[in-house]
Design a protein around this motif. Structure first.
Motif, PDB file in Angstrom:
ATOM      1  N   ALA A 137       0.842  -1.205   0.000  1.00  0.00           N
ATOM      2  CA  ALA A 137       0.000   0.000   0.000  1.00  0.00           C
ATOM      3  C   ALA A 137       0.873   1.249   0.000  1.00  0.00           C
ATOM      4  O   ALA A 137       0.630   2.197  -0.762  1.00  0.00           O
ATOM      5  N   GLU A 138       1.896   1.242   0.807  1.00  0.00           N
ATOM      6  CA  GLU A 138       2.794   2.402   0.909  1.00  0.00           C
ATOM      7  C   GLU A 138       3.623   2.595  -0.361  1.00  0.00           C
ATOM      8  O   GLU A 138       3.642   3.675  -0.949  1.00  0.00           O
ATOM      9  N   LEU A 139       4.331   1.562  -0.776  1.00  0.00           N
ATOM     10  CA  LEU A 139       5.248   1.698  -1.911  1.00  0.00           C
ATOM     11  C   LEU A 139       4.513   1.946  -3.228  1.00  0.00           C
ATOM     12  O   LEU A 139       4.871   2.866  -3.977  1.00  0.00           O
ATOM     13  N   VAL A 140       3.495   1.157  -3.508  1.00  0.00           N
ATOM     14  CA  VAL A 140       2.731   1.359  -4.741  1.00  0.00           C
ATOM     15  C   VAL A 140       1.993   2.693  -4.674  1.00  0.00           C
ATOM     16  O   VAL A 140       1.948   3.440  -5.655  1.00  0.00           O
ATOM     17  N   GLY A 141       1.436   2.995  -3.510  1.00  0.00           N
ATOM     18  CA  GLY A 141       0.741   4.270  -3.342  1.00  0.00           C
ATOM     19  C   GLY A 141       1.638   5.460  -3.627  1.00  0.00           C
ATOM     20  O   GLY A 141       1.266   6.379  -4.369  1.00  0.00           O
ATOM     21  N   MET A 142       2.832   5.447  -3.078  1.00  0.00           N
ATOM     22  CA  MET A 142       3.758   6.561  -3.320  1.00  0.00           C
ATOM     23  C   MET A 142       4.239   6.588  -4.771  1.00  0.00           C
ATOM     24  O   MET A 142       4.362   7.670  -5.357  1.00  0.00           O
ATOM     25  N   LEU A 143       4.488   5.426  -5.342  1.00  0.00           N
ATOM     26  CA  LEU A 143       4.902   5.374  -6.745  1.00  0.00           C
ATOM     27  C   LEU A 143       3.808   5.955  -7.653  1.00  0.00           C
ATOM     28  O   LEU A 143       4.095   6.768  -8.546  1.00  0.00           O
ATOM     29  N   LEU A 144       2.581   5.582  -7.413  1.00  0.00           N
ATOM     30  CA  LEU A 144       1.472   6.116  -8.214  1.00  0.00           C
ATOM     31  C   LEU A 144       1.305   7.618  -8.004  1.00  0.00           C
ATOM     32  O   LEU A 144       0.988   8.348  -8.945  1.00  0.00           O
ATOM     33  N   ARG A 145       1.535   8.084  -6.788  1.00  0.00           N
ATOM     34  CA  ARG A 145       1.455   9.522  -6.530  1.00  0.00           C
ATOM     35  C   ARG A 145       2.544  10.265  -7.308  1.00  0.00           C
ATOM     36  O   ARG A 145       2.299  11.324  -7.864  1.00  0.00           O
ATOM     37  N   VAL A 146       3.739   9.707  -7.346  1.00  0.00           N
ATOM     38  CA  VAL A 146       4.822  10.322  -8.120  1.00  0.00           C
ATOM     39  C   VAL A 146       4.462  10.344  -9.602  1.00  0.00           C
ATOM     40  O   VAL A 146       4.607  11.367 -10.277  1.00  0.00           O
ATOM     41  N   LEU A 147       3.978   9.224 -10.118  1.00  0.00           N
ATOM     42  CA  LEU A 147       3.655   9.115 -11.538  1.00  0.00           C
ATOM     43  C   LEU A 147       2.513  10.042 -11.960  1.00  0.00           C
ATOM     44  O   LEU A 147       2.446  10.441 -13.122  1.00  0.00           O
ATOM     45  N   THR A 148       1.629  10.378 -11.022  1.00  0.00           N
ATOM     46  CA  THR A 148       0.496  11.249 -11.350  1.00  0.00           C
ATOM     47  C   THR A 148       0.727  12.693 -10.923  1.00  0.00           C
ATOM     48  O   THR A 148      -0.174  13.519 -11.035  1.00  0.00           O
ATOM     49  N   GLY A 149       1.918  12.997 -10.413  1.00  0.00           N
ATOM     50  CA  GLY A 149       2.253  14.370 -10.056  1.00  0.00           C
ATOM     51  C   GLY A 149       1.725  14.833  -8.715  1.00  0.00           C
ATOM     52  O   GLY A 149       1.728  16.028  -8.426  1.00  0.00           O
ATOM     53  N   ASP A 150       1.286  13.901  -7.885  1.00  0.00           N
ATOM     54  CA  ASP A 150       0.832  14.275  -6.540  1.00  0.00           C
ATOM     55  C   ASP A 150       2.024  14.370  -5.597  1.00  0.00           C
ATOM     56  O   ASP A 150       3.108  13.879  -5.876  1.00  0.00           O
ATOM     57  N   GLY A 151       1.792  14.990  -4.456  1.00  0.00           N
ATOM     58  CA  GLY A 151       2.869  15.242  -3.509  1.00  0.00           C
ATOM     59  C   GLY A 151       3.378  14.003  -2.807  1.00  0.00           C
ATOM     60  O   GLY A 151       2.616  13.100  -2.475  1.00  0.00           O
ATOM     61  N   THR A 152       4.685  13.978  -2.610  1.00  0.00           N
ATOM     62  CA  THR A 152       5.325  12.894  -1.855  1.00  0.00           C
ATOM     63  C   THR A 152       6.397  13.475  -0.930  1.00  0.00           C
ATOM     64  O   THR A 152       7.510  12.971  -0.853  1.00  0.00           O
ATOM     65  N   ALA A 153       6.030  14.536  -0.220  1.00  0.00           N
ATOM     66  CA  ALA A 153       6.972  15.125   0.735  1.00  0.00           C
ATOM     67  C   ALA A 153       7.377  14.061   1.756  1.00  0.00           C
ATOM     68  O   ALA A 153       6.597  13.173   2.094  1.00  0.00           O
ATOM     69  N   TRP A 154       8.630  14.165   2.234  1.00  0.00           N
ATOM     70  CA  TRP A 154       9.131  13.177   3.189  1.00  0.00           C
ATOM     71  C   TRP A 154       8.239  13.065   4.411  1.00  0.00           C
ATOM     72  O   TRP A 154       8.041  11.965   4.940  1.00  0.00           O
ATOM     73  N   LEU A 157       3.477   5.947   6.108  1.00  0.00           N
ATOM     74  CA  LEU A 157       4.104   4.678   6.472  1.00  0.00           C
ATOM     75  C   LEU A 157       3.691   4.264   7.887  1.00  0.00           C
ATOM     76  O   LEU A 157       3.310   3.114   8.128  1.00  0.00           O
ATOM     77  N   ALA A 158       3.740   5.211   8.809  1.00  0.00           N
ATOM     78  CA  ALA A 158       3.384   4.911  10.196  1.00  0.00           C
ATOM     79  C   ALA A 158       1.893   4.611  10.348  1.00  0.00           C
ATOM     80  O   ALA A 158       1.513   3.611  10.967  1.00  0.00           O
ATOM     81  N   VAL A 159       1.043   5.464   9.787  1.00  0.00           N
ATOM     82  CA  VAL A 159      -0.395   5.294   9.977  1.00  0.00           C
ATOM     83  C   VAL A 159      -0.881   4.018   9.291  1.00  0.00           C
ATOM     84  O   VAL A 159      -1.635   3.236   9.881  1.00  0.00           O
ATOM     85  N   LEU A 160      -0.466   3.802   8.061  1.00  0.00           N
ATOM     86  CA  LEU A 160      -0.881   2.578   7.376  1.00  0.00           C
ATOM     87  C   LEU A 160      -0.348   1.333   8.091  1.00  0.00           C
ATOM     88  O   LEU A 160      -1.032   0.312   8.156  1.00  0.00           O
ATOM     89  N   GLY A 161       0.842   1.421   8.653  1.00  0.00           N
ATOM     90  CA  GLY A 161       1.373   0.299   9.420  1.00  0.00           C
ATOM     91  C   GLY A 161       0.534  -0.008  10.641  1.00  0.00           C
ATOM     92  O   GLY A 161       0.188  -1.162  10.905  1.00  0.00           O
ATOM     93  N   VAL A 162       0.199   1.036  11.383  1.00  0.00           N
ATOM     94  CA  VAL A 162      -0.642   0.847  12.568  1.00  0.00           C
ATOM     95  C   VAL A 162      -2.000   0.289  12.162  1.00  0.00           C
ATOM     96  O   VAL A 162      -2.523  -0.630  12.801  1.00  0.00           O
ATOM     97  N   PHE A 163      -2.565   0.822  11.089  1.00  0.00           N
ATOM     98  CA  PHE A 163      -3.887   0.379  10.653  1.00  0.00           C
ATOM     99  C   PHE A 163      -3.863  -1.052  10.093  1.00  0.00           C
ATOM    100  O   PHE A 163      -4.628  -1.901  10.529  1.00  0.00           O
ATOM    101  N   LEU A 164      -3.017  -1.322   9.130  1.00  0.00           N
ATOM    102  CA  LEU A 164      -3.073  -2.588   8.395  1.00  0.00           C
ATOM    103  C   LEU A 164      -2.405  -3.753   9.125  1.00  0.00           C
ATOM    104  O   LEU A 164      -2.804  -4.900   8.939  1.00  0.00           O
ATOM    105  N   VAL A 165      -1.418  -3.468   9.935  1.00  0.00           N
ATOM    106  CA  VAL A 165      -0.773  -4.520  10.713  1.00  0.00           C
ATOM    107  C   VAL A 165      -1.336  -4.537  12.137  1.00  0.00           C
ATOM    108  O   VAL A 165      -1.509  -5.603  12.725  1.00  0.00           O
TER     109      VAL A 165
END
Length: 149
Positions: free
Chosen positions: A102-119, A126-134
């Motif tokens: 979810a994190e890696l593909v999500g960020m890759l798709l955001r980059v490819l579509t010109g959406d923000g990927t600030a650190w 990464l933290a929120v999705l980890g807490v939620f999904l794991v």
């Protein structure tokens, strides 16, 4: 080789699991049959993540699908990669693979579509999705462990 079962064996039988008392942890078979629920929870939690983020930034919560779709795609890809229906409640590999996908593909798709990927966004997601999904899988595993005692 013959496709017939050996004498004295019945290919339809399986090792019986020990009887479970009412309220005991769900069997692996029952959990496996519940995979659509786990998939729906994962997708729902990704939508909640997007809604919380948009709300925290004073943005329209109804537009959350704009934020959520890359992570939803990553979640689905993770489910396919790990064959999540086999062990949907498993922290490892299912929870971890779905989270990281979810994190890696999500960020890759955001980059490819010109959406923000600030650190800061990468780290928070990464933290929120980890807490939620794991996290909910860890809770379920802990509850199952306590019930087995």
């Amino acid at each position: 080789m013959s496709s017939q079962p050996r004498p004295g064996s019945d290919s339809r039988t399986s090792v019986a699991s020990p009887p479970q008392s009412p309220g005991s942890a769900p069997s692996a078979e029952r959990t496996t049959r519940a995979w659509p629920v786990f998939l729906a929870v994962d997708l729902g939690l990704v939508i909640v993540f997007a809604a919380i983020g948009r709300s925290a930034h004073g943005e329209d919560v109804l537009g959350m699908l704009t934020t959520a779709w890359p992570f939803l795609a990553g979640t689905l890809i993770g489910w396919l990669m790990v064959r999540g229906a086999r062990r949907p409640a498993a922290v490892v590999p299912t929870g971890v693979v779905v989270w990281l996908s979810a994190e890696l593909v999500g960020m890759l798709l955001r980059v490819l579509t010109g959406d923000g990927t600030a650190w800061s966004f990468v780290l928070v997601s990464l933290a929120v999705l980890g807490v939620f999904l794991v996290g909910y899988r860890l809770v379920l595993a802990g509850v199952a462990r306590v019930r087995r005692r």
